[in-house]
Design an enzyme around this catalytic site. Structure first.
Site, short mmCIF file in Angstrom:
data_model
loop_
_atom_site.label_atom_id
_atom_site.label_comp_id
_atom_site.label_asym_id
_atom_site.label_seq_id
_atom_site.Cartn_x
_atom_site.Cartn_y
_atom_site.Cartn_z
N TYR A 2 -1.32 -12.30 9.42
CA TYR A 2 -0.83 -10.96 9.10
C TYR A 2 -1.97 -10.06 8.62
O TYR A 2 -2.11 -8.92 9.08
CB TYR A 2 0.27 -11.05 8.04
CG TYR A 2 0.90 -9.72 7.71
CD1 TYR A 2 1.83 -9.15 8.57
CD2 TYR A 2 0.56 -9.04 6.55
CE1 TYR A 2 2.41 -7.92 8.28
CE2 TYR A 2 1.14 -7.81 6.25
CZ TYR A 2 2.06 -7.26 7.11
OH TYR A 2 2.62 -6.04 6.82
N SER B 135 -1.17 -1.66 6.43
CA SER B 135 -0.68 -2.30 5.22
C SER B 135 -1.82 -2.40 4.22
O SER B 135 -3.00 -2.37 4.59
CB SER B 135 -0.13 -3.69 5.56
OG SER B 135 0.06 -4.48 4.40
#
Length: 313
Positions: A166, A153
């Site tokens: 995350y 990501s």
């Protein structure tokens, strides 16, 4: 080498459709990018094994694919279950040529108000789960000289406040894949890393309700604020998988951000620091919250599987 007209046609067809007839494994395939990628790979002619936590949703996704597929209910943090899943894939479809470590969950909220067990669960699924997936399927990828794709990501580019688990997990997953790449290349295995930006999955729903993350997105250039559909992201990923790309970007213009990565942490910190200063109560008052239907399903299943604390007599 067969240089007959038939042999040349066969080689041309294989070059034009490099995925056709091969076996792909996608984790986190019940919904979102995983489900869309399974559909895209199936459409490219692959046999697909869908791995995930939500059995009913997995079955529905598998039944809708155009090609042959199986679904396996499996927790990527459970090495024993993953090993059994790998055996079933090889037994029913054949050895995997493509394995995509896509399973992931996210939590939004201040670090000190996020339950330690929930924070750890994000790390376990997103980082350790990817390593477990690689460990289970490396023997098959060695046999097929296959391709392992780690879904990362842009959270690995510049960590955002309120998303510590995350961001840490995606940065760790990127580093894991880079390390693995050097180890397995001599065996003919290619390792790719996919960098995803804003993607229209249920994990993204509610992001704009978080003042810090909403500010971060609002301060990005207009093209960088665009949300891309899971189907479009899956199409980009499928193209990269067919090329066995080392780095995949969704959207493709993200590749031009790689040289600028040293700047991003400072830019993110400056933008979010202003929001935290101006709205200290709104930005940091809530406790850590699991994002998306899939994330909540994983967390609820995980808690249900834990032993109940003893009660007083």
């Amino acid at each position: 080498m067969d240089d007959s007209p038939g042999g040349r046609r066969a080689r041309s067809a294989a070059a034009s459709h490099p995925l056709r007839g091969r076996v792909a494994v996608v984790t986190g395939a019940a919904r979102g990018v995983g489900e869309a990628l399974a559909r895209s790979l199936s459409g490219a002619g692959m046999q697909v094994a869908l791995l995930g936590r939500e059995r009913a949703t997995l079955l529905k996704a598998a039944e809708s694919l155009p090609g042959r597929s199986i679904c396996v209910e499996c927790d990527v943090t459970d090495r024993t279950a993953l090993a059994e899943a790998a055996r079933r894939v090889e037994r029913e479809l054949g050895p995997a040529s493509v394995v995509v470590a896509n399973a992931g969950i996210a939590v939004s909220g201040p670090f000190d108000r996020t339950a330690a067990e929930l924070w750890q669960r994000v790390i376990d699924v997103n980082l350790t789960g990817s390593a477990n997936t690689a460990r289970a399927f490396l023997p098959q990828l060695t046999a097929t000289r296959g391709y392992f794709l780690q879904i990362a990501s842009t959270a690995a580019f510049g960590a955002a406040p309120m998303m510590s688990a995350y961001c840490a997990s995606k940065a760790g997953a990127e580093s894991f894949a880079l390390s693995l790449r050097g180890e397995v290349e001599p065996d003919g295995i290619q390792v790719g890393i996919a960098y995803l930006h804003w993607t229209g999955t249920d994990m993204l729903s509610g992001i704009d309700d978080d003042p810090v993350l909403a500010t971060l997105r609002r301060n990005q250039p207009r093209p960088a604020r665009r949300v891309h559909s899971a189907a479009q992201v899956a199409q980009w990923l499928t193209q990269g998988i067919a090329r066995r790309s080392r780095n995949l970007y969704a959207p493709p213009w993200l590749r031009w951000c790689q040289p600028l990565r040293p700047l991003f942490p400072a830019l993110v910190a400056r933008t979010t620091r202003r929001e935290l200063r101006d709205h200290p109560d709104g930005a940091a008052s809530s406790s850590g919250t699991v994002l998306g239907v899939g994330g909540r399903a994983d967390w609820n299943s995980y808690r249900a599987s834990r032993p109940s604390p003893p009660t007083d007599p």
